[in-house]
Design a protein around this motif. Structure first.
Motif, PDB file in Angstrom:
ATOM      1  N   LEU A 598       0.828  -1.214   0.000  1.00  0.00           N
ATOM      2  CA  LEU A 598       0.000   0.000   0.000  1.00  0.00           C
ATOM      3  C   LEU A 598       0.859   1.259   0.000  1.00  0.00           C
ATOM      4  CD1 LEU A 598      -2.765  -0.995   2.597  1.00  0.00           C
ATOM      5  CD2 LEU A 598      -3.013  -0.840   0.114  1.00  0.00           C
ATOM      6  N   ALA A 599       2.000   1.195   0.690  1.00  0.00           N
ATOM      7  CA  ALA A 599       2.838   2.393   0.820  1.00  0.00           C
ATOM      8  C   ALA A 599       3.967   2.434  -0.205  1.00  0.00           C
ATOM      9  CB  ALA A 599       3.422   2.465   2.232  1.00  0.00           C
ATOM     10  N   ALA A 602       5.956   5.597  -1.542  1.00  0.00           N
ATOM     11  CA  ALA A 602       5.777   6.753  -0.655  1.00  0.00           C
ATOM     12  C   ALA A 602       6.963   6.858   0.284  1.00  0.00           C
ATOM     13  CB  ALA A 602       4.492   6.607   0.150  1.00  0.00           C
ATOM     14  N   ASP A 603       7.362   8.092   0.612  1.00  0.00           N
ATOM     15  CA  ASP A 603       8.498   8.274   1.512  1.00  0.00           C
ATOM     16  C   ASP A 603       8.117   9.033   2.770  1.00  0.00           C
ATOM     17  OD1 ASP A 603       8.010  10.690   0.377  1.00  0.00           O
ATOM     18  OD2 ASP A 603      10.042  11.012  -0.419  1.00  0.00           O
ATOM     19  N   ASP A 604       6.815   9.197   3.013  1.00  0.00           N
ATOM     20  CA  ASP A 604       6.392   9.893   4.228  1.00  0.00           C
ATOM     21  C   ASP A 604       5.698   8.913   5.173  1.00  0.00           C
ATOM     22  OD1 ASP A 604       4.164   9.433   2.713  1.00  0.00           O
ATOM     23  OD2 ASP A 604       3.274  11.407   3.005  1.00  0.00           O
ATOM     24  N   GLU A 605       5.668   9.281   6.446  1.00  0.00           N
ATOM     25  CA  GLU A 605       5.106   8.413   7.476  1.00  0.00           C
ATOM     26  C   GLU A 605       3.591   8.293   7.354  1.00  0.00           C
ATOM     27  OE1 GLU A 605       6.321   9.575  11.325  1.00  0.00           O
ATOM     28  OE2 GLU A 605       8.457   9.220  10.972  1.00  0.00           O
ATOM     29  N   ASP A 606       2.943   9.314   6.756  1.00  0.00           N
ATOM     30  CA  ASP A 606       1.481   9.277   6.653  1.00  0.00           C
ATOM     31  C   ASP A 606       1.016   8.090   5.823  1.00  0.00           C
ATOM     32  OD1 ASP A 606       1.237  11.483   8.210  1.00  0.00           O
ATOM     33  OD2 ASP A 606       0.960  12.903   6.541  1.00  0.00           O
ATOM     34  N   ALA A 607       1.755   7.755   4.776  1.00  0.00           N
ATOM     35  CA  ALA A 607       1.356   6.624   3.935  1.00  0.00           C
ATOM     36  C   ALA A 607       1.391   5.324   4.734  1.00  0.00           C
ATOM     37  CB  ALA A 607       2.281   6.534   2.722  1.00  0.00           C
ATOM     38  N   TYR A 608       2.420   5.158   5.555  1.00  0.00           N
ATOM     39  CA  TYR A 608       2.509   3.939   6.374  1.00  0.00           C
ATOM     40  C   TYR A 608       1.444   3.947   7.466  1.00  0.00           C
ATOM     41  CZ  TYR A 608       6.812   2.495   4.109  1.00  0.00           C
ATOM     42  OH  TYR A 608       7.718   2.073   3.183  1.00  0.00           O
ATOM     43  N   ASP A 610      -1.542   5.349   7.196  1.00  0.00           N
ATOM     44  CA  ASP A 610      -2.803   5.005   6.526  1.00  0.00           C
ATOM     45  C   ASP A 610      -2.870   3.506   6.217  1.00  0.00           C
ATOM     46  OD1 ASP A 610      -3.490   7.653   6.611  1.00  0.00           O
ATOM     47  OD2 ASP A 610      -2.941   8.075   4.517  1.00  0.00           O
ATOM     48  N   ALA A 611      -1.714   2.921   5.847  1.00  0.00           N
ATOM     49  CA  ALA A 611      -1.691   1.484   5.558  1.00  0.00           C
ATOM     50  C   ALA A 611      -1.967   0.672   6.821  1.00  0.00           C
ATOM     51  CB  ALA A 611      -0.340   1.099   4.969  1.00  0.00           C
TER      52      ALA A 611
END
Length: 850
Positions: A598-599, A602-608, A610-611
């Protein structure tokens, strides 16, 4: 766990965890009821390995057994023998890397006022005796406790430590009572023993919250708890009893125990010792040949020479001379002893060093071991495959106890179709037939499994049957192609199964990136669920991102009550806890790789973040785990079918691994049979002073030098069936189906309680038909037996699935003096056995004369 649990071990671990969880909840409830749970399994079943898996799950949780960690779990491992505790600690270290640094032997000075959560503490009876420094000064009477003195340098006793631990609401103390039949005392009038005080409590020390008994038999645990005069408020929740049939079928225990003894009176120590040496040398050669063919390190078989408690130095020196003479290539350090003196012993010109029992298995340079009584309780040595006992004939108990230490298979699996490598040999120079029979009775009535189809066979002077050269090649080819079934597992995990299969296929270079492929397909299932149940998923995401609560407000003046609810935004800690809970539901491996999916990019913590939220939310959908399990089963079924032929070219160890992976299912799974390589069979019967040769028949797949196979172990109905099939005129070969192993035709059936069992029909007959060589399953089994109907239903189910691969599938019973047969190739017969109330009715109404 460093070991892969056998199927019966996994089921026992799952059942034990369920009971211990109930016991914990029972104790933490308002009633604070204390309870007990028992795990019983026969000698050699791997009770310590099962205990290690249970303790791991208590401390850290388990996805395989759907168990959350108990953050306050403390284990107190108690026995009456410090040596047994040390051996148990060693075996727990071998079984579990995670437990290795959490195993504590209680010694003086013990400076903790409470036992620490997440540790296993080993304690024995002597440590709690009145003179022990751990408890010195503690008044153990039933009056108020006294504190006249304390252990040196410590202002409290170990009894105080136990009291503080039990009274701490954040801790749960699990007491393991190892070998629960020991240390209980014998007479009600005796002062209560230490173990009774531990269980029941005394003075101001509360009773043990949870007692977990581990023993060889149900009766032993029940006797132990009865002897402990357990107080009426302790509830026994359950006894998890491991089926001895499943233990034997697992291949963990040797199939045969071979007894040799002289047929005439006299001093035969030297003659039979030479026979024992020749046997262990022959086994060494057989293991070397097998290992070379499999590309494995060879097993180094060990011979145990058992001597009396006060051996004559001259006699032992003479025995060592014989060993050196018969085995001249033996290394200088290849002989050791395990006598109680723990020091090197001198016998004539020979100096024999001491070795501790638990080291013998790994010290493969030791090939001959001198022992006295039964070697220490709890120790076993799987590579010990020959025993020569100089014990006098009256010592059959000591011989039997030592044999109980030698019944595990060296590789923790059966060598398929090879009876020589699946046996342990016992040579008794000082015994005759009568006293050897006592050994046999003790073996079959001891902690070993009992009964015709349970436990090892006991054979007297057997002959090795080898593949029969008179059998056509077409029969051997068909044999390997016949369908057989695995025994379903109670606690099967489809995702774990497909993950194990993926790792195996990748390791054997059959499917590169198998793990990645499997997870991508499981990710696709999660993506599909997200789209299909988008509305439900949005609601679940909202639930994860918010923390709901309630408020109750009372108005004292008006006597009114108001209820209200509130919501707060979940912080990162709450989201992480929700993720961990969700990951347990869909397995951490799948959760981890799906987060990466899912992430991706992406290189930001928000993506992880959200996952993680999506994983937690998906786990709340009731459709998620069933859909993942169904897809995992589909993948495993596809791959096992696709690589079925390629797997047969792998080593036997790898084939055994795939067989175990195949069996990791709640339904019977298709497996192919392994070719039998040899079999040990008795060829004569001793009647009084005379020896009678057993009847033999031709055309068995395995035969003696004359092409014949002994049938002395068959009952009259089985002999009649065999002779009838031979007389039909189209028989090419027959096979007496063994009671275990992959060289045995097996099918699964459910007993009257709904538990899965294995049926191994008595005979396979290979016949010449218009369609070529075909196989028949013929099973003579009495309709009056309690398992008859369940087995008939298992045969019917098997015939419904695989009937087109057999010429005949039949069950036979004697009804009113005549053999009658149920033909499971007929749909009406298959339908009938599902509706009748007993097997006798099925035979009377729907069978034909055999």
């Amino acid at each position: 766990m460093r070991f892969t649990l056998k199927d019966y071990q996994a089921d026992a671990v799952g059942d034990t965890l369920q009971e211990l969880t109930s016991a914990r909840d029972f104790y933490r409830s308002a009633s604070r009821r204390v309870s007990s749970v028992a795990l019983t399994a026969t000698t050699g079943a791997g009770k310590t390995v099962m205990a290690a898996a249970v303790i791991e799950a208590l401390f850290w949780g388990s996805d395989d057994f759907d168990t959350a960690p108990d953050s306050g779990a403390v284990v107190l491992w108690f026995s009456d023998d410090p040596a047994l505790n040390q051996q148990t600690r060693h075996r727990l270290e071998q079984a579990s890397d995670r437990l290795r640094n959490r195993l504590v032997t209680v010694e003086h000075p013990f400076r903790y006022q409470k036992l620490q959560a997440g540790n296993v503490y080993f304690l024995n009876t002597s440590k709690l005796s009145k003179n022990s420094l751990l408890v010195r000064g503690r008044d153990d009477s039933d009056a108020l406790p006294g504190f006249d003195s304390h252990p040196d340098t410590v202002p409290f006793t170990f009894w105080d430590t136990l009291k503080n631990t039990i009274e701490d609401d954040d801790l749960t103390l699990y007491m393991v009572l190892d070998e629960a039949h020991r240390g209980m005392g014998k007479r009600p009038s005796e002062t209560p023993t230490i173990v009774k005080r531990l269980i029941n409590g005394h003075s101001d020390v509360p009773p043990m919250p949870i007692v977990w008994g581990i023993s060889a038999t149900v009766q032993r645990f029940e006797d132990a708890m009865s002897a402990a005069e357990v107080q009426s408020n302790r509830v026994h929740l359950a006894t998890v009893q491991v089926d001895p049939v499943r233990i034997q079928e697992s291949g963990l225990l040797k199939d045969d125990i071979v007894l040799d003894f002289p047929a005439e009176t006299g001093d035969f120590n030297t003659v039979l010792l030479r026979r024992g040496i020749r046997k262990v040398k022959a086994l060494s050669h057989a293991w070397a040949m097998y290992s070379a063919g499999q590309g494995e390190e060879p097993v180094k078989p060990l011979m145990v020479l058992q001597v009396p408690n006060k051996p004559s130095p001259t006699e032992v020196a003479s025995a060592i001379d014989v060993i050196r003479d018969e085995w001249p290539e033996l290394e200088s350090d290849a002989i050791a002893h395990v006598f109680g003196d723990h020091s090197a012993q001198t016998f004539g010109p020979h100096s024999v060093p001491y070795i501790s029992p638990e080291r013998v298995q790994d010290a493969t340079y030791v090939r001959v071991l001198l022992a006295k009584d039964a070697i220490s309780t709890g120790w076993d040595c799987p590579r010990a495959e020959v025993m020569v006992s100089f014990r006098p004939a009256k010592d059959e108990t000591h011989i039997t106890q030592l044999l109980g230490r030698m019944i595990r298979t060296p590789l923790a699996r059966r060598i398929e179709g090879n009876d020589m490598l699946n046996s342990v040999e016992c040579i008794l120079p000082k015994f005759n037939k009568t006293t050897a029979s006592l050994v046999l009775e003790r073996i079959m009535g001891n902690d070993l499994p009992t009964g015709e189809t349970v436990g090892p066979r006991v054979l007297v002077d057997p002959q090795v049957m080898m593949p029969n050269h008179a059998i056509p090649d077409e029969v051997w080819e068909l044999f390997q192609a016949l369908p057989a079934e695995t025994l379903p597992r109670k606690h099967a995990n489809p995702i774990k199964r497909v993950t194990a299969l993926a790792h195996a296929l990748a390791a054997d270079r059959l499917l590169a990136d198998a793990g990645k492929i499997a997870h991508e397909r499981l990710h696709g299932v999660l993506n599909g669920l997200s789209a299909q149940y988008a509305k439900d998923l949005s609601k679940a995401i909202e639930d994860v991102l918010t923390v709901a609560g309630g408020t109750v407000r009372g108005h004292a003046r008006h006597g009114l009550r108001q209820d209200a609810t509130w919501k707060e935004v979940a912080d990162d800690r709450a989201i992480q806890e929700a993720y961990r809970t969700g990951a347990r539901a869909i397995t951490p491996d799948v959760a981890r790789t799906y987060v990466e999916h899912l992430a991706a990019g992406a290189d930001d913590e928000d993506a992880y973040r959200d996952a993680n939220v999506r994983i937690a939310a998906l786990s709340l959908l009731p459709q998620t785990r069933p859909a993942l399990d169904a897809e995992a089963d589909r993948i495993a079924h596809e791959w096992l079918g696709q690589y079925r032929v390629a797997l047969k070219d792998l080593s036997e160890a790898r084939q055994s691994l795939y067989a175990e992976i195949t069996a990791m299912s709640t339904d019977p799974q298709l497996i192919s049979m392994a070719l039998p390589k040899n079999r040990q069979e008795e060829t004569k019967r001793v009647i009084g002073d005379s020896v009678q040769l057993l009847e033999r028949r031709s055309l068995h797949l395995l035969a003696d030098d004359e092409g014949l196979f002994p049938i002395g172990k068959l009952n009259p109905d089985e002999v009649e069936v065999l002779d009838t099939e031979i007389a039909r005129g189209n028989l090419l070969a027959w096979y007496r189906n063994p009671t275990g192993g992959r060289d045995s035709m097996s099918l699964a059936y459910q007993d009257r309680h709904g538990d899965w069992r294995t049926l191994r029909p008595d005979f396979l007959f290979f016949v010449n038909t218009e369609k070529g060589v075909q196989a028949n399953i013929v099973d003579p089994h009495g309709a009056w037996l309690p398992d008859a109907l369940a087995k008939l239903r298992g045969m019917a189910r098997f015939a419904d699935v695989y009937g087109d691969q057999f010429h005949r599938i039949e069950s036979i019973s004697r009804i009113d003096g005549k053999l009658r047969v149920l033909d499971f190739k007929l749909p009406a017969v298959r339908a009938t056995v599902l509706t009748v109330i007993d097997a006798d009715s099925a035979y009377r109404d729907f069978s034909t004369e055999y």
